[in-house]
Write an enzyme that holds these catalytic residues in place. Structure first.
Site, short mmCIF file in Angstrom:
data_model
loop_
_atom_site.label_atom_id
_atom_site.label_comp_id
_atom_site.label_asym_id
_atom_site.label_seq_id
_atom_site.Cartn_x
_atom_site.Cartn_y
_atom_site.Cartn_z
N ASP A 103 5.56 7.43 1.59
CA ASP A 103 6.63 7.25 0.59
C ASP A 103 7.96 7.75 1.14
O ASP A 103 9.02 7.13 0.92
CB ASP A 103 6.29 7.99 -0.69
CG ASP A 103 5.19 7.31 -1.49
OD1 ASP A 103 4.84 6.17 -1.16
OD2 ASP A 103 4.68 7.95 -2.43
N HIS B 232 -0.10 9.65 2.22
CA HIS B 232 0.71 8.71 1.46
C HIS B 232 2.05 9.30 1.02
O HIS B 232 3.03 8.55 0.85
CB HIS B 232 -0.07 8.22 0.24
CG HIS B 232 -1.19 7.29 0.60
ND1 HIS B 232 -0.99 5.95 0.82
CD2 HIS B 232 -2.52 7.51 0.82
CE1 HIS B 232 -2.13 5.36 1.13
NE2 HIS B 232 -3.08 6.29 1.13
N ASP C 227 9.42 -5.55 7.60
CA ASP C 227 8.52 -4.48 7.18
C ASP C 227 8.44 -3.42 8.27
O ASP C 227 8.97 -3.60 9.38
CB ASP C 227 7.15 -5.00 6.76
CG ASP C 227 6.36 -5.63 7.89
OD1 ASP C 227 6.68 -5.38 9.07
OD2 ASP C 227 5.40 -6.37 7.61
N GLU D 209 5.31 -2.16 2.12
CA GLU D 209 6.34 -1.81 3.10
C GLU D 209 7.24 -2.99 3.44
O GLU D 209 7.96 -2.96 4.44
CB GLU D 209 5.68 -1.27 4.38
CG GLU D 209 4.99 -2.31 5.25
CD GLU D 209 3.54 -2.56 4.87
OE1 GLU D 209 2.78 -2.99 5.75
OE2 GLU D 209 3.17 -2.33 3.70
N ASN E 171 0.46 6.16 6.90
CA ASN E 171 -0.31 6.63 5.74
C ASN E 171 -1.60 7.32 6.15
O ASN E 171 -1.96 8.38 5.62
CB ASN E 171 -0.62 5.45 4.80
CG ASN E 171 0.55 5.09 3.91
OD1 ASN E 171 1.39 5.92 3.57
ND2 ASN E 171 0.61 3.82 3.52
#
Length: 309
Positions: A201, A197, A184, A227, A192
């Site tokens: 992304d 956000h 991750d 993630e 974030n």
């Protein structure tokens, strides 16, 4: 199928086959499905407009059955399979003077495209009548639904469902070793919170693309959720999988992500485990890899950690 049955019945009830040069073709051209009429020697006497619109071929293109099979089924293995089914259906139709159940096959059209058609055959007196129904759109829709069911919408990677289906299949029976990586993005919550956000992304998409460039065909990269990502490495032992993991870790760390304000440098932590057919299945292998991932986090992140064999 009602459509095929109704069409066949119309030939018998109206006697359309008695006059292939007069009024009958005008009626048959109104049918929304492809129609072909052969004599008992399998020489084609007539095709309607829907047949030509469907495949691009006219009567002269398919007058001889052997040539027709070679043109529309260019793969010899598939051609032999289709021909065997056709011969079986023709025999049934000839013996019982009835229609055979519809079956699907892929036909190469005159423009080079392929279409999936549902095919019906019936003997009517001294003729064989063939009906062709285009079901390509139905197959395309089914294929798209299948793709969506197995794809992560944001990154375009395999999703968790696909990962577990492939992984479970790889764990069955006699097989090569299977290594599993899970990783991750370090401090992803801070990305974030600090950048929004949308930026988060963008980071997920960039990491997915970076890792995908490194992995080879047959190595499954999936977004498992949030993630977290997973990788299946069939045929890779622990040493080989560790080498792949290090390449992935370095590549992500060395490739800044161009956000709107400034490039963002991120890192990933990777855990791995290798199975040599002695584990309890994919879930057990994933659990070992997850524990190794947590160990990499505790060691300071931007690390590769492998479970003991």
């Amino acid at each position: 199928m009602p459509l095929a049955g109704d069409a066949f019945d119309s030939f018998t009830q109206l006697g359309l086959l008695r006059d292939l040069s007069g009024f009958a073709p005008k009626i048959l051209d109104l049918l929304p499905i492809g129609l072909q009429i052969d004599n008992l020697e399998h020489h084609t006497l007539y095709v309607n407009r829907s047949f030509t619109a469907l495949f691009g071929y006219g009567l002269k293109d398919i007058e001889y059955n052997d040539l027709w099979f070679e043109v529309v089924y260019p793969d010899p293995v598939y051609r032999a399979k289709v021909r065997a089914i056709w011969e079986e259906r023709v025999l049934t139709a000839a013996e019982f003077d009835t229609s055979s159940d519809g079956y699907e096959r892929t036909v190469r059209c005159k423009d080079g495209s392929d279409k999936v058609v549902e095919f019906h055959i019936r003997r009517v007196g001294d003729y064989f009548v063939y009906l062709y129904i285009d079901v390509s759109s139905r197959h395309a829709l089914a294929g798209e639904l299948q793709r969506l069911a197995h794809t992560d919408e944001l990154t375009g990677l395999a999703n968790s469902r696909c990962f577990f289906e492939i992984g479970s299949a790889l764990m069955r029976g006699d097989r090569l070793p299977l290594s599993l990586l899970t990783f991750d993005i370090d401090h992803f919550k801070a990305v974030n919170d600090g950048h929004g956000h949308a930026a988060g992304d963008q980071v997920l998409v960039a990491v997915a693309a970076c890792c995908r460039r490194i992995l080879a065909e047959g190595q499954t990269l999936a977004r498992l959720g949030g993630e977290e990502f997973g990788i299946l490495l069939p045929g890779y032992d622990k040493r080989q999988a560790q080498a792949i993991a290090e390449r992935l870790r370095r590549a992500v760390a060395e490739e800044p992500i161009p956000l709107a304000v400034e490039p963002l440098h991120i890192t990933i932590s990777i855990g791995g485990a290798c199975d040599r057919q002695q584990s309890g299945g994919l879930d057990a292998l994933l659990l070992r890899a997850d524990r190794a991932l947590y160990a990499a986090k505790r060691a300071g992140r931007d690390q590769v950690c492998f479970a003991e064999s």
